[in-house]
Design a protein around this motif. Structure first.
Motif, PDB file in Angstrom:
ATOM      1  N   HIS A  23      40.987  15.650  31.677  1.00 15.59           N
ATOM      2  CA  HIS A  23      40.734  16.984  32.255  1.00 15.59           C
ATOM      3  C   HIS A  23      41.291  18.021  31.285  1.00 15.59           C
ATOM      4  O   HIS A  23      42.419  18.479  31.427  1.00 15.59           O
ATOM      5  CB  HIS A  23      41.391  17.098  33.638  1.00 15.59           C
ATOM      6  CG  HIS A  23      40.868  18.245  34.443  1.00 15.59           C
ATOM      7  ND1 HIS A  23      40.286  18.090  35.679  1.00 15.59           N
ATOM      8  CD2 HIS A  23      40.818  19.563  34.183  1.00 15.59           C
ATOM      9  CE1 HIS A  23      39.914  19.269  36.152  1.00 15.59           C
ATOM     10  NE2 HIS A  23      40.232  20.182  35.266  1.00 15.59           N
ATOM     11  N   HIS A  76      40.363  21.472  29.353  1.00 13.58           N
ATOM     12  CA  HIS A  76      39.555  22.661  29.035  1.00 13.58           C
ATOM     13  C   HIS A  76      39.910  23.142  27.639  1.00 13.58           C
ATOM     14  O   HIS A  76      41.088  23.269  27.307  1.00 13.58           O
ATOM     15  CB  HIS A  76      39.857  23.793  30.018  1.00 13.58           C
ATOM     16  CG  HIS A  76      39.589  23.456  31.445  1.00 13.58           C
ATOM     17  ND1 HIS A  76      38.339  23.522  31.993  1.00 13.58           N
ATOM     18  CD2 HIS A  76      40.405  23.037  32.437  1.00 13.58           C
ATOM     19  CE1 HIS A  76      38.398  23.170  33.270  1.00 13.58           C
ATOM     20  NE2 HIS A  76      39.635  22.864  33.573  1.00 13.58           N
ATOM     21  N   LYS A  95      30.701  18.791  36.225  1.00 16.93           N
ATOM     22  CA  LYS A  95      31.911  19.048  36.989  1.00 16.93           C
ATOM     23  C   LYS A  95      31.533  19.885  38.199  1.00 16.93           C
ATOM     24  O   LYS A  95      31.011  20.982  38.070  1.00 16.93           O
ATOM     25  CB  LYS A  95      32.911  19.818  36.118  1.00 16.93           C
ATOM     26  CG  LYS A  95      34.003  20.557  36.869  1.00 16.93           C
ATOM     27  CD  LYS A  95      35.156  19.668  37.264  1.00 16.93           C
ATOM     28  CE  LYS A  95      36.310  20.448  37.892  1.00 16.93           C
ATOM     29  NZ  LYS A  95      36.968  21.363  36.981  1.00 16.93           N
ATOM     30  N   CYS A 111      37.964  27.440  36.661  1.00 14.14           N
ATOM     31  CA  CYS A 111      39.402  27.597  36.692  1.00 14.14           C
ATOM     32  C   CYS A 111      40.037  26.318  37.164  1.00 14.14           C
ATOM     33  O   CYS A 111      39.443  25.519  37.837  1.00 14.14           O
ATOM     34  CB  CYS A 111      39.760  28.714  37.621  1.00 14.14           C
ATOM     35  SG  CYS A 111      41.478  28.743  37.925  1.00 14.14           S
ATOM     36  N   ALA A 112      41.259  26.192  36.776  1.00  9.14           N
ATOM     37  CA  ALA A 112      41.982  24.968  37.006  1.00  9.14           C
ATOM     38  C   ALA A 112      41.921  24.504  38.428  1.00  9.14           C
ATOM     39  O   ALA A 112      41.598  23.365  38.698  1.00  9.14           O
ATOM     40  CB  ALA A 112      43.428  25.175  36.645  1.00  9.14           C
ATOM     41  N   ASP A 169      44.505  19.423  32.713  1.00 11.69           N
ATOM     42  CA  ASP A 169      44.114  20.762  33.188  1.00 11.69           C
ATOM     43  C   ASP A 169      45.011  21.868  32.622  1.00 11.69           C
ATOM     44  O   ASP A 169      45.288  22.850  33.295  1.00 11.69           O
ATOM     45  CB  ASP A 169      44.133  20.797  34.722  1.00 11.69           C
ATOM     46  CG  ASP A 169      43.175  21.844  35.276  1.00 11.69           C
ATOM     47  OD1 ASP A 169      42.435  22.467  34.492  1.00 11.69           O
ATOM     48  OD2 ASP A 169      43.182  22.049  36.501  1.00 11.69           O
ATOM     49  N   HIS A 177      42.265  16.266  40.548  1.00  7.25           N
ATOM     50  CA  HIS A 177      43.368  16.797  41.344  1.00  7.25           C
ATOM     51  C   HIS A 177      43.563  15.943  42.603  1.00  7.25           C
ATOM     52  O   HIS A 177      43.637  14.733  42.502  1.00  7.25           O
ATOM     53  CB  HIS A 177      43.145  18.278  41.679  1.00  7.25           C
ATOM     54  CG  HIS A 177      42.602  19.080  40.531  1.00  7.25           C
ATOM     55  ND1 HIS A 177      43.203  19.110  39.298  1.00  7.25           N
ATOM     56  CD2 HIS A 177      41.490  19.857  40.416  1.00  7.25           C
ATOM     57  CE1 HIS A 177      42.512  19.893  38.486  1.00  7.25           C
ATOM     58  NE2 HIS A 177      41.454  20.340  39.134  1.00  7.25           N
TER      59      HIS A 177
HETATM   60 ZN   LIG Z   1      40.213  22.284  35.477  1.00  2.00          ZN
END
Ligand SMILES: [Zn+2]
Length: 529
Positions: A110, A112, A202, A8-9, A396, A252
């Motif tokens: 980034h 997905h 990741k 998840c983000a 993201d 992030h």
């Molecule tokens: Zn992510």
């Protein structure tokens, strides 16, 4: 039933009791023309990703998917002397781009590929990226699983689908019933991951001995890595620990304020805080940067210097937190109506169980705190760049009202807001990403010998980055007519020319069809008509 790590983000990972929830793969390619034995882009103004100022008119000669020649063919505002231009050969193709701007293809670090819960299939996501000039993505793990991503990667490499080139990373532990629990298990997982064909890993953080072993093994194998330093492990392992152990990029911002703590070792958690409460998590995160060492302080400089020496890459993904500082802006972005899938819209809505949908009670206080959070965070990022550090552009998307493609342009705007010159923004969106991927010999700038990945736009993006949005920028003409200008005109990948407006139309049609089938209208939360 198989346990998988659902990425998840913004949070840690979720162990979900379900099989891989894959989205629909992209259909065979039906868009794009080329490549050609010879392809000449005529008369553009080149904005390269290497920090060089704009220069034009130039003709760019491509053979199949490689850049062959970049030739200055005149002077601004003077008719081009056609005798000076590269000659078109039989079977060749030329594209008149006089007055337009050409940039290297963008690299989303980034990205997905969709998600089942978002209802975002590969075609939808790929076309939104390509329509915004994104020709390369780093996939930081998705519910689709590595095998799925590898297949799409191969098809994209052969241009059998309309998609950016894909650099697949795997979420650490993905594919195993439970996360590696010992250093030896960590090494074993890393070796398996490399063997399967992933380009990297990741991480979301893990106990120190696990992180150290995994990063060490990964580096030995020559693979790269990214980490979102989730709060669960960050007290013992922050960004500095990762950078020292050989991590390639931090995602992030989590783990960076923690590395900068000079008066505490953990975040000032309220004593009734619960990490699984999304309001708690995001509200308290908004107070984190001001708990870190002050800009310019000894500690601030020590941490920054060490990261610089380690050649560490920062991938801030500013945009994905923007709802925290201005929820209405993110929710009401003008592209939602036509470009956001109903399923995606529902996924974004506030909920105690949807991830990243944290506005259970989000108001002035939370937004003001987050604006200050951004101010300090942006100061660090800009200073890092000024002192020679690498900052990349990542989005993201698919969470928190951030939409594929559009969010990439927004990220560029936020880098601008952080203090980057627009040319530095372009560098971050192109060359810096290529460097962090280890692909700068192939992509990232417009240079003879490199792959023909370009973005062509009719307006000057340095003057206004908004002209890169699929929805364009608003302008009033001399006749007082309100018009939309810009939007990427052509996205070129591997010498194949895509009409970006056509890709956007495809997406609008997909969204309109889904809405019709579901009888869907956007309804504001808590307001039922
Ligand atoms: Zn992510």
């Amino acid at each position: 039933m198989k346990k998988i790590l659902f990425t998840c983000a913004l949070s840690f990972f979720f162990l979900v009791n379900q099989s891989f929830s894959q989205v629909k793969k992209a259909p065979d390619r039906h868009r794009g023309d080329g490549p050609w034995p010879q392809f000449i882009i005529r008369g553009v103004t080149l904005i390269n990703g290497d920090g060089a100022p704009p220069m034009g008119p130039v003709d760019i000669v491509v053979e199949r998917n490689r850049i062959k020649e970049i030739k200055v063919v005149g002077y601004p505002n003077v008719p081009i002397d056609s005798s000076k231009r590269p000659k078109l050969e039989p079977g060749g193709k030329e594209l008149d781009c006089e007055g337009m701007y050409l940039l290297p293809g963008f690299i989303d670090m980034h990205a997905h590929i969709g998600g089942k819960r978002q209802g975002a299939d590969a075609e939808y996501v790929f076309k939104l990226w390509m329509a915004h000039g994104v020709t390369t993505i780093r996939e930081p793990g998705s519910g689709n699983g590595l095998d799925w991503v590898l297949e799409e990667k191969e098809k994209s490499a052969r241009n059998e689908i309309t998609a950016p080139r894909i650099v697949p990373y795997t979420v650490f532990g993905q594919g195993w019933d439970k996360p590696p629990a010992t250093p030896e298990e960590a090494r074993q997982w890393v070796r398996e991951n490399a063997k399967k064909g992933a380009a990297g890993i990741k991480f979301f953080g893990a106990p120190p001995e696990i992180m150290a072993a995994a990063l060490d093994e990964n580096k030995k194998l020559g693979l790269r890595s990214a980490c979102h330093h989730a709060q669960l492990n960050v007290a013992r392992w922050n960004v500095l620990n990762s950078a020292r152990a050989g991590l390639t990029t931090m995602e992030h911002w989590y783990g960076l304020p923690e590395a900068l703590f000079d008066k505490q070792t953990v975040q000032h958690y309220p004593l009734d805080y619960n990490y699984l409460d999304e309001q708690n998590r995001f509200e308290e995160a908004g107070k984190l940067w001001r708990q870190a060492a002050k800009p310019g302080s000894k500690k601030w400089n020590e941490v920054m210097n060490e990261l610089l020496v380690l050649d560490f890459t920062l991938d801030p993904t500013f945009n994905i937190y923007e709802a925290s500082r201005d929820l209405m802006r993110a929710r009401r972005a003008e592209w939602h109506e036509e470009y956001t899938m109903p399923s995606l819209w529902r996924f974004y809505e506030p909920s105690r169980v949807s991830h990243g949908s944290y506005w259970h009670n989000w108001g002035t206080e939370q937004e003001v705190a987050w604006r200050e959070n951004y101010r300090l965070w942006m100061q660090f990022i800009n200073e890092y760049k000024n002192r020679g550090g690498r900052v990349t552009t990542g989005t993201d998307s698919g969470f928190i009202y951030q939409l594929y493609g559009f969010a990439f342009v927004r990220e560029m705007e936020l880098l601008r807001e952080a203090g980057f010159h627009p040319l530095e923004v372009i560098m971050s969106a192109t060359l810096k990403g290529a460097e962090a991927l280890g692909m700068d010999k192939e992509i990232g700038t417009v240079q003879v010998g490199k792959l023909a990945d370009f973005v062509v736009v009719e307006e000057n993006p340095l003057e206004n980055l908004k002209v890169l949005y699929g929805t364009g920028a608003i302008r009033v003409t001399e006749d007082n007519e309100v018009v939309r200008v810009g939007g990427v005109k052509y996205t070129i990948k591997d010498g194949i020319v895509y009409d970006a407006k056509q890709l956007l139309k495809d997406v609008r049609d997909m969204v309109a069809t889904a809405k019709k089938e579901e009888g869907f209208e956007i309804v504001q939360p808590g307001v039922n008509g």
